[in-house]
Scaffold this active site. Structure first.
Site, mmCIF file in Angstrom:
data_model
loop_
_atom_site.group_PDB
_atom_site.id
_atom_site.type_symbol
_atom_site.label_atom_id
_atom_site.label_comp_id
_atom_site.label_asym_id
_atom_site.label_seq_id
_atom_site.Cartn_x
_atom_site.Cartn_y
_atom_site.Cartn_z
ATOM 1 N N ASN A 9 34.706 34.092 38.745
ATOM 2 C CA ASN A 9 36.170 34.053 38.715
ATOM 3 C C ASN A 9 36.591 32.645 39.101
ATOM 4 O O ASN A 9 36.503 32.256 40.265
ATOM 5 C CB ASN A 9 36.723 35.089 39.710
ATOM 6 C CG ASN A 9 38.235 35.037 39.807
ATOM 7 O OD1 ASN A 9 38.892 34.339 39.021
ATOM 8 N ND2 ASN A 9 38.801 35.758 40.757
ATOM 9 N N LYS A 11 39.495 31.349 39.096
ATOM 10 C CA LYS A 11 40.824 31.270 39.724
ATOM 11 C C LYS A 11 41.625 30.107 39.101
ATOM 12 O O LYS A 11 41.483 29.849 37.915
ATOM 13 C CB LYS A 11 40.674 31.166 41.244
ATOM 14 C CG LYS A 11 39.769 32.289 41.792
ATOM 15 C CD LYS A 11 39.736 32.377 43.295
ATOM 16 C CE LYS A 11 38.811 33.534 43.705
ATOM 17 N NZ LYS A 11 38.739 33.735 45.154
ATOM 18 N N HIS A 94 42.806 41.818 41.736
ATOM 19 C CA HIS A 94 42.223 40.868 42.692
ATOM 20 C C HIS A 94 43.108 40.767 43.940
ATOM 21 O O HIS A 94 44.335 40.806 43.834
ATOM 22 C CB HIS A 94 42.048 39.494 42.035
ATOM 23 C CG HIS A 94 41.175 38.607 42.863
ATOM 24 N ND1 HIS A 94 41.650 37.926 43.960
ATOM 25 C CD2 HIS A 94 39.843 38.347 42.792
ATOM 26 C CE1 HIS A 94 40.638 37.263 44.513
ATOM 27 N NE2 HIS A 94 39.536 37.506 43.829
ATOM 28 N N GLU A 96 44.041 38.366 45.626
ATOM 29 C CA GLU A 96 45.037 37.285 45.589
ATOM 30 C C GLU A 96 46.261 37.720 44.780
ATOM 31 O O GLU A 96 47.385 37.340 45.086
ATOM 32 C CB GLU A 96 44.397 36.007 45.028
ATOM 33 C CG GLU A 96 43.435 35.406 46.057
ATOM 34 C CD GLU A 96 42.229 34.695 45.477
ATOM 35 O OE1 GLU A 96 42.246 34.344 44.289
ATOM 36 O OE2 GLU A 96 41.244 34.501 46.225
ATOM 37 N N GLU A 166 35.547 43.583 47.093
ATOM 38 C CA GLU A 166 35.690 42.238 47.666
ATOM 39 C C GLU A 166 36.446 42.340 48.992
ATOM 40 O O GLU A 166 37.686 42.358 48.999
ATOM 41 C CB GLU A 166 36.483 41.336 46.710
ATOM 42 C CG GLU A 166 35.826 41.127 45.367
ATOM 43 C CD GLU A 166 36.292 39.846 44.703
ATOM 44 O OE1 GLU A 166 35.444 39.001 44.411
ATOM 45 O OE2 GLU A 166 37.505 39.667 44.495
ATOM 46 N N GLY A 172 36.308 33.307 50.094
ATOM 47 C CA GLY A 172 36.589 31.883 50.298
ATOM 48 C C GLY A 172 36.451 31.445 51.751
ATOM 49 O O GLY A 172 36.855 30.349 52.117
ATOM 50 N N SER A 212 32.187 35.094 49.116
ATOM 51 C CA SER A 212 31.270 34.060 49.609
ATOM 52 C C SER A 212 29.816 34.276 49.199
ATOM 53 O O SER A 212 28.896 33.995 49.964
ATOM 54 C CB SER A 212 31.384 33.920 51.136
ATOM 55 O OG SER A 212 32.696 33.514 51.482
ATOM 56 N N GLY A 233 33.398 33.469 43.320
ATOM 57 C CA GLY A 233 34.513 32.522 43.255
ATOM 58 C C GLY A 233 34.008 31.099 43.308
ATOM 59 O O GLY A 233 33.527 30.546 42.314
ATOM 60 N N GLY A 234 34.084 30.483 44.488
ATOM 61 C CA GLY A 234 33.756 29.067 44.652
ATOM 62 C C GLY A 234 32.447 28.631 43.999
ATOM 63 O O GLY A 234 32.401 27.604 43.314
HETATM 64 P P1 13P Z 1 34.476 33.302 46.865
HETATM 65 O O1 13P Z 1 33.135 33.533 46.217
HETATM 66 O O2 13P Z 1 34.986 31.912 46.742
HETATM 67 O O3 13P Z 1 34.486 33.839 48.278
HETATM 68 O O4 13P Z 1 35.545 34.205 46.047
HETATM 69 C C1 13P Z 1 35.268 35.521 45.781
HETATM 70 C C2 13P Z 1 36.295 36.041 44.842
HETATM 71 O O5 13P Z 1 37.454 36.176 45.198
HETATM 72 C C3 13P Z 1 35.891 36.350 43.462
HETATM 73 O O6 13P Z 1 36.883 37.038 42.789
#
Ligand code: 13P
Length: 249
Positions: A9, A11, A94, A96, A166, A172, A212, A233-234
């Site tokens: 993802n 983002k 999600h 967010e 999640e 993050g 993470s 994510g990251g």
């Molecule tokens: P991170 O891997 O950056 O923690 O993000 C996870 C995420 O929100 C994937 O949708």
């Protein structure tokens, strides 16, 4: 048999040039794998991403979609628009979107309904906040999120659902759920679905962990029996890291 899945993802990251560069690196380095590998670039770059990955096994998916068919929803994207540019899977729910864009369980239930009616596969995200875990409410919160958005579905609809647990406190932050915490929650999710539907629905749904996940911890998390992959994510923004995570599945 449920699929193993690793999804990135992205983002609100990567402009068009950066998207092309990252996708080319991912296609070049993608190992031979039985897992489904997916990336979710930002909307504006979906068409370019689909073209870039035309001859790749990597699937391009959307980060979100609106529940309405079309009309006066400034800034939104419909299921038909996604299908029209070659997108067949959308992330819905999600944390967010829930936290910053006011997406409630009711809105998410509508999005899921529309997506499935249109033939879009849903990657449904959910997970508890830190306070929920500290107060021991995490199982209850997760059960409610699932119930409110997904429990009105019929059994057949579940073949087009992927779940992504999640925990918000792990997104993050560099703090992951331990492999044992992930397994405990994933087993709970599968049991809850088994009770609400049946064991074949529960056994066939892929449940991804997100929060993470990095090259250094992916293998241990993915080794757990109820963890069917990850939503990253990251680490999905760096080709070598994402590929290392794909290799860990
Ligand atoms: P991170 O891997 O950056 O923690 O993000 C996870 C995420 O929100 C994937 O949708």
């Amino acid at each position: 048999m449920r699929s193993k899945i690793v999804a990135g993802n992205w983002k609100m990251n990567k402009n068009l040039d950066e998207t092309e560069t990252l996708l080319s690196a991912l296609s070049a380095k993608l190992p031979d794998t039985d897992a489904e590998v997916m990336v979710a670039p930002t909307y504006i770059n979906l068409t370019a991403a689909v073209r870039n990955l035309e001859s790749s096994k990597i699937e391009v998916i959307a980060q979100n979609m609106h529940f309405a068919e079309s009309g006066a929803y400034t800034g939104e994207i419909s299921a038909d628009m996604l299908l029209n540019v070659g997108i067949n899977t959308a992330i819905i729910g999600h944390s967010e979107r829930r936290a910053y864009f006011g997406e409630t369980d009711d809105i998410l239930a509508k999005k899921v309904t529309t997506a499935l009616e249109k033939g879009i596969r849903v990657m449904f995200c959910f997970g508890e906040e830190l306070e929920d875990r500290k107060s021991g409410n995490h199982f209850k919160v997760v059960e409610e999120q699932l119930k409110n958005a997904l429990f009105a579905l019929d059994n057949a609809a579940w073949s087009n659902i992927i779940l992504a647990y999640e925990p918000v406190w792990a997104i993050g932050t560099g703090e992951t759920a331990s492999p044992e915490q992930a397994q405990e929650m994933h087993a709970f999710i599968r049991k809850t679905i088994g009770e609400a539907f049946d064991s074949s629905v529960a056994n066939n749904v892929s449940i991804l962990y997100g929060g993470s996940v990095k090259p250094g911890n992916a293998e241990e998390i993915f080794s757990k029996p109820d963890v069917d992959g990850g939503l990253i994510g990251g680490a999905s923004l760096v080709a070598d890291d994402f590929i290392a995570i794909v290799k860990a599945i």
